[in-house]
Design a protein around this motif. Structure first.
Motif, PDB file in Angstrom:
ATOM      1  N   ASP A 195       0.803  -1.223   0.000  1.00  0.00           N
ATOM      2  CA  ASP A 195       0.000   0.000   0.000  1.00  0.00           C
ATOM      3  C   ASP A 195       0.835   1.272   0.000  1.00  0.00           C
ATOM      4  N   LEU A 196       2.154   1.154   0.317  1.00  0.00           N
ATOM      5  CA  LEU A 196       3.028   2.330   0.357  1.00  0.00           C
ATOM      6  C   LEU A 196       4.002   2.381  -0.810  1.00  0.00           C
ATOM      7  N   SER A 197       4.280   1.232  -1.392  1.00  0.00           N
ATOM      8  CA  SER A 197       5.315   1.134  -2.415  1.00  0.00           C
ATOM      9  C   SER A 197       5.037   2.052  -3.603  1.00  0.00           C
ATOM     10  N   ARG A 198       6.060   2.837  -3.950  1.00  0.00           N
ATOM     11  CA  ARG A 198       6.012   3.751  -5.107  1.00  0.00           C
ATOM     12  C   ARG A 198       4.945   4.845  -4.952  1.00  0.00           C
ATOM     13  N   ARG A 199       4.599   5.176  -3.730  1.00  0.00           N
ATOM     14  CA  ARG A 199       3.618   6.243  -3.500  1.00  0.00           C
ATOM     15  C   ARG A 199       4.196   7.236  -2.500  1.00  0.00           C
ATOM     16  N   PRO A 200       5.186   8.030  -2.898  1.00  0.00           N
ATOM     17  CA  PRO A 200       5.818   8.976  -1.969  1.00  0.00           C
ATOM     18  C   PRO A 200       4.772   9.871  -1.301  1.00  0.00           C
ATOM     19  N   GLY A 201       4.954  10.046   0.004  1.00  0.00           N
ATOM     20  CA  GLY A 201       4.033  10.876   0.768  1.00  0.00           C
ATOM     21  C   GLY A 201       3.004  10.073   1.538  1.00  0.00           C
ATOM     22  N   SER A 202       2.770   8.827   1.152  1.00  0.00           N
ATOM     23  CA  SER A 202       1.788   8.018   1.877  1.00  0.00           C
ATOM     24  C   SER A 202       2.447   7.453   3.141  1.00  0.00           C
ATOM     25  N   MET A 203       1.614   7.196   4.148  1.00  0.00           N
ATOM     26  CA  MET A 203       2.123   6.779   5.446  1.00  0.00           C
ATOM     27  C   MET A 203       1.087   5.914   6.149  1.00  0.00           C
ATOM     28  N   ARG A 204       1.579   5.018   6.997  1.00  0.00           N
ATOM     29  CA  ARG A 204       0.680   4.282   7.891  1.00  0.00           C
ATOM     30  C   ARG A 204       1.423   3.930   9.169  1.00  0.00           C
ATOM     31  N   GLU A 205       0.639   3.739  10.225  1.00  0.00           N
ATOM     32  CA  GLU A 205       1.212   3.351  11.511  1.00  0.00           C
ATOM     33  C   GLU A 205       1.054   1.855  11.707  1.00  0.00           C
ATOM     34  N   LEU A 206       1.983   1.296  12.458  1.00  0.00           N
ATOM     35  CA  LEU A 206       2.005  -0.148  12.664  1.00  0.00           C
ATOM     36  C   LEU A 206       2.377  -0.440  14.112  1.00  0.00           C
ATOM     37  N   ASP A 207       1.488  -1.103  14.825  1.00  0.00           N
ATOM     38  CA  ASP A 207       1.766  -1.557  16.190  1.00  0.00           C
ATOM     39  C   ASP A 207       1.919  -3.070  16.158  1.00  0.00           C
ATOM     40  N   LEU A 208       3.062  -3.548  16.620  1.00  0.00           N
ATOM     41  CA  LEU A 208       3.325  -4.987  16.628  1.00  0.00           C
ATOM     42  C   LEU A 208       3.699  -5.445  18.028  1.00  0.00           C
ATOM     43  N   ASP A 209       3.115  -6.533  18.464  1.00  0.00           N
ATOM     44  CA  ASP A 209       3.538  -7.230  19.670  1.00  0.00           C
ATOM     45  C   ASP A 209       3.969  -8.616  19.217  1.00  0.00           C
ATOM     46  N   VAL A 210       5.288  -8.845  19.237  1.00  0.00           N
ATOM     47  CA  VAL A 210       5.827 -10.100  18.704  1.00  0.00           C
ATOM     48  C   VAL A 210       6.778 -10.732  19.710  1.00  0.00           C
ATOM     49  N   ALA A 211       7.071 -12.006  19.491  1.00  0.00           N
ATOM     50  CA  ALA A 211       8.074 -12.699  20.296  1.00  0.00           C
ATOM     51  C   ALA A 211       9.457 -12.362  19.752  1.00  0.00           C
ATOM     52  N   ALA A 212      10.372 -12.093  20.650  1.00  0.00           N
ATOM     53  CA  ALA A 212      11.727 -11.699  20.247  1.00  0.00           C
ATOM     54  C   ALA A 212      12.434 -12.835  19.517  1.00  0.00           C
ATOM     55  N   PRO A 213      13.101 -12.521  18.410  1.00  0.00           N
ATOM     56  CA  PRO A 213      13.905 -13.546  17.729  1.00  0.00           C
ATOM     57  C   PRO A 213      15.177 -13.838  18.524  1.00  0.00           C
ATOM     58  N   ALA A 214      15.944 -14.799  18.071  1.00  0.00           N
ATOM     59  CA  ALA A 214      17.198 -15.157  18.739  1.00  0.00           C
ATOM     60  C   ALA A 214      18.262 -14.087  18.502  1.00  0.00           C
ATOM     61  N   ASP A 215      19.270 -14.101  19.346  1.00  0.00           N
ATOM     62  CA  ASP A 215      20.476 -13.283  19.182  1.00  0.00           C
ATOM     63  C   ASP A 215      20.227 -11.782  19.279  1.00  0.00           C
ATOM     64  N   LEU A 216      19.347 -11.360  20.175  1.00  0.00           N
ATOM     65  CA  LEU A 216      19.160  -9.925  20.414  1.00  0.00           C
ATOM     66  C   LEU A 216      19.925  -9.547  21.674  1.00  0.00           C
ATOM     67  N   GLY A 217      21.244  -9.671  21.628  1.00  0.00           N
ATOM     68  CA  GLY A 217      22.006  -9.320  22.809  1.00  0.00           C
ATOM     69  C   GLY A 217      23.478  -9.629  22.685  1.00  0.00           C
ATOM     70  N   THR A 218      24.149  -9.468  23.818  1.00  0.00           N
ATOM     71  CA  THR A 218      25.575  -9.750  23.915  1.00  0.00           C
ATOM     72  C   THR A 218      25.753 -10.926  24.871  1.00  0.00           C
ATOM     73  N   VAL A 219      26.980 -11.206  25.240  1.00  0.00           N
ATOM     74  CA  VAL A 219      27.258 -12.321  26.141  1.00  0.00           C
ATOM     75  C   VAL A 219      26.670 -12.065  27.523  1.00  0.00           C
ATOM     76  N   VAL A 220      26.675 -10.797  27.983  1.00  0.00           N
ATOM     77  CA  VAL A 220      26.261 -10.516  29.360  1.00  0.00           C
ATOM     78  C   VAL A 220      24.812 -10.068  29.507  1.00  0.00           C
ATOM     79  N   ILE A 221      24.196  -9.515  28.468  1.00  0.00           N
ATOM     80  CA  ILE A 221      22.812  -9.053  28.597  1.00  0.00           C
ATOM     81  C   ILE A 221      22.143  -9.013  27.231  1.00  0.00           C
ATOM     82  N   GLY A 222      20.829  -9.215  27.231  1.00  0.00           N
ATOM     83  CA  GLY A 222      20.102  -9.175  25.970  1.00  0.00           C
ATOM     84  C   GLY A 222      18.623  -9.416  26.171  1.00  0.00           C
ATOM     85  N   VAL A 223      17.911  -9.475  25.064  1.00  0.00           N
ATOM     86  CA  VAL A 223      16.479  -9.757  25.071  1.00  0.00           C
ATOM     87  C   VAL A 223      16.325 -11.266  24.888  1.00  0.00           C
ATOM     88  N   PRO A 224      15.748 -11.968  25.868  1.00  0.00           N
ATOM     89  CA  PRO A 224      15.610 -13.422  25.729  1.00  0.00           C
ATOM     90  C   PRO A 224      14.725 -13.790  24.541  1.00  0.00           C
TER      91      PRO A 224
END
Length: 198
Positions: free
Chosen positions: A21-50
């Protein structure tokens, strides 16, 4: 340029967004709210998102001449360990995500004019799909604390016995360390070294 032009994205994946709905239509916009499960590897050795923990994304998708600009906020829960005493650490992270997903021909033109630095920094649209995961990973990992602490005044662990110095009763914890070269003098005075007493 990130090798996304060779990828095939699955629109059923939670972090893959259809921008038909946005592709090739400069100026168009939409908002997106997502609640998702975190994928793997969002962190470092000492801290991150499980992996599997909740991620909240409040995004705005805007069509621009070069592609689709994604901007907004990301909220995540962090789990790790204190860099000083190794106790568990939990925290929350709120970061701003801003990423431009360019049309493939725009990325190719940047390569052709020799603008390698610009080509390295962009993500490409794959057809009319964009994948939020790589940009999300870059944004979150860069915002993580380098040395997470359980408390700002954490004293860490005793280097001799490993006791946690911040625990009640350990405020004056210390060990008398004697240089073994002084043992000969102790013998002359008749005093026993701590090693001999024990």
């Amino acid at each position: 340029m990130k090798n996304e032009d060779q990828r095939v994205l699955d629109p059923r994946e939670p972090l893959v967004v259809d921008v038909h709905d946005l592709s090739r239509r400069p100026g168009s916009m939409r908002e997106l709210d997502l609640d998702v499960a975190a994928p793997a590897d969002l962190g470092t050795v000492v801290i991150g998102v499980p992996q599997g923990s909740p991620l909240e994304l409040d995004l705005r998708l805007e069509s621009v001449m070069e592609g689709v600009l994604v901007s907004g906020n990301v909220h995540a829960e962090l789990v790790g360990e204190c860099a000083r005493c190794l106790e568990p650490v939990t925290d929350e992270l709120d970061v701003t995500l801003t990423e431009l997903y360019v049309y493939p021909e725009r990325a190719k033109s940047a390569q052709e004019v020799g603008d390698d630095e610009e080509a390295e920094e962009v993500h490409e649209l794959v057809g009319e799909l964009l994948d939020l995961e790589p940009a999300l990973r870059d944004t979150i990992v860069m915002a993580l604390p380098f040395r997470p602490l359980c408390t700002p005044d954490c004293q860490g662990l005793c280097s001799e016995c490993g006791v946690r110095l911040s625990d009640p009763g350990n405020e004056d914890h210390h060990h008398e360390i004697l240089d073994p070269r002084w043992n000969a003098l102790k013998a002359l005075t008749g005093e026993e070294s701590p090693e001999q007493e024990s």
